[in-house]
Design an enzyme around this catalytic site. Structure first.
Site, PDB file in Angstrom:
ATOM      1  N   LYS A 170     -30.240  20.515  10.608  1.00 26.34           N
ATOM      2  CA  LYS A 170     -29.744  19.128  10.600  1.00 26.34           C
ATOM      3  C   LYS A 170     -28.920  18.876  11.855  1.00 26.34           C
ATOM      4  CE  LYS A 170     -25.908  17.684   8.311  1.00 26.34           C
ATOM      5  NZ  LYS A 170     -24.997  17.453   7.191  1.00 26.34           N
ATOM      6  N   GLY A 176       0.791  -1.231   0.000  1.00 27.65           N
ATOM      7  CA  GLY A 176       0.000   0.000   0.000  1.00 27.65           C
ATOM      8  C   GLY A 176       0.823   1.281   0.000  1.00 27.65           C
TER       9      GLY A 176
HETATM   10  C1  R5P Z   1     -21.683  18.546   6.495  1.00 24.79           C
HETATM   11  O1  R5P Z   1     -21.927  19.447   7.258  1.00 24.79           O
HETATM   12  C2  R5P Z   1     -21.364  18.749   5.045  1.00 24.79           C
HETATM   13  O2  R5P Z   1     -21.697  20.023   4.596  1.00 24.79           O
HETATM   14  C3  R5P Z   1     -22.034  17.695   4.189  1.00 24.79           C
HETATM   15  O3  R5P Z   1     -23.421  17.889   4.253  1.00 24.79           O
HETATM   16  C4  R5P Z   1     -21.716  16.325   4.668  1.00 24.79           C
HETATM   17  O4  R5P Z   1     -20.388  16.230   5.096  1.00 24.79           O
HETATM   18  C5  R5P Z   1     -21.963  15.312   3.595  1.00 24.79           C
HETATM   19  O5  R5P Z   1     -21.682  14.024   4.104  1.00 24.79           O
HETATM   20  P1  R5P Z   1     -22.671  12.847   3.788  1.00 24.79           P
HETATM   21  O6  R5P Z   1     -22.896  12.857   2.306  1.00 24.79           O
HETATM   22  O7  R5P Z   1     -21.956  11.616   4.248  1.00 24.79           O
HETATM   23  O8  R5P Z   1     -23.912  13.105   4.566  1.00 24.79           O
END
Ligand code: R5P
Length: 300
Positions: free
Chosen positions: A189, A33
């Site tokens: 979120k 690797g």
């Molecule tokens: C998080 O705050 C970022 O802005 C993205 O929404 C996030 O990192 C995306 O990761 P995933 O696609 O795994 O949800």
């Protein structure tokens, strides 16, 4: 200009625009690797522009970047570094006690190589960039993504709503919406810091926007596993949208994210080519070239 295979397409577009010599940095991966790097050309006393994205496999690409910089910094007169996608930028603080702030470790190493300027696109967090001890430029690809929605998808501003999956992306979605001339909202979120599970709470998202028969465009800096975008789609699709699109700068598209996002109800995913992917429809090479030129003209 120096680039390894995984960033060569973007590097080649940029070097065509700048008229620079493109050196294909050779990489051999040993059975265990390890990466073995060779720069097959003389760059003594030249200004070196290193183009190296750090998308998956992230650790391998980061190690390769260190190796390239260690060699280039010993022979070139100066270095400009473009990292189109900067991995580890989400690890910018100690979220749980005892965690390592990994991007600071990476920044310390990169900062030890006497780099004149570093450029990147839509870094996840400005805090991450603050650890780099050199001139840093965070370029926004959001105007190019918005232009794509105006010119290629031909969205109607009065019928479009731009949506950020989280409040951290509020200024990004505002920038996108102001170019299109449409309304926008940032959803609330949360992510479980241990399991990584993502939730969106529509009840505490303050919006009076009516999604009925509208085209929603979910705007994010990056798609990794796609969980954030899929959760955002699930949260808004019951509100009566006519169509849902997804726009992001960096499409890593891990864990079958592309299919999962389309399966969840998105009509298309539009991403830039900072990371080569099936969704890379927007070329950032002109924007990168302009930014590199202005730095080059100062240091040459
Ligand atoms: C998080 O705050 C970022 O802005 C993205 O929404 C996030 O990192 C995306 O990761 P995933 O696609 O795994 O949800």
């Amino acid at each position: 200009m120096l680039a390894t295979e995984h960033s060569r397409e973007l590097a080649s577009n940029i070097s065509d625009r700048l008229g620079s010599r493109l050196i294909n940095v050779e990489v051999r991966i040993f059975p265990d690797g390890e990466s073995k790097i060779r720069i097959p050309d003389d760059i003594t006393n030249d200004i070196a522009l290193v183009v190296h994205s750090t998308h998956p496999p992230v650790d391998r690409h980061i190690m390769q970047l260190f190796f390239i910089l260690s060699k280039v910094s010993r022979v070139a007169s100066s270095i400009i570094l473009l990292i189109p996608y900067l991995g580890y930028a989400r690890q910018d603080r100690e979220f749980l006690e005892g965690e390592v702030v990994s991007i600071k470790v990476i920044a310390d190493i990169i900062s030890s190589y006497n780099i004149k300027a570093m450029l990147t696109f839509d870094v996840h967090s400005m805090l991450a960039l603050s650890y780099f001890k050199m001139q840093v430029h965070n370029i926004s690809a959001i105007p190019l993504l918005a232009d794509y929605f105006i010119n290629d998808i031909k969205v109607d501003a009065s019928n479009t709503i731009a949506v950020s999956p989280d409040t951290g992306g509020a200024s990004r979605v505002e920038e996108f919406a102001s170019i299109i001339g449409c309304k926008y909202v940032a959803l609330k979120k949360s992510r479980d810091r241990v399991t990584g599970e993502v939730r969106i709470d529509m009840d505490s998202t303050s919006t009076t926007i009516d999604f009925k028969d509208k085209v929603a465009v979910i705007v994010d800096d990056m798609i990794s596993t796609g969980s954030s975008v899929v959760t955002a789609i699930d949260a808004i699709k019951g509100l009566g949208c006519k169509d849902i699109y997804v726009a992001c700068t960096h499409a890593l598209l891990l864990d079958n994210a592309y299919k999962r996002i389309l399966g969840a109800g998105a009509r298309d995913i539009v991403a830039s080519n900072t990371v080569p992917s099936i969704a890379s429809k927007v070329d950032v090479s002109e924007l990168a070239s302009k930014n590199i030129s202005s730095i080059y003209n100062v240091i040459k």
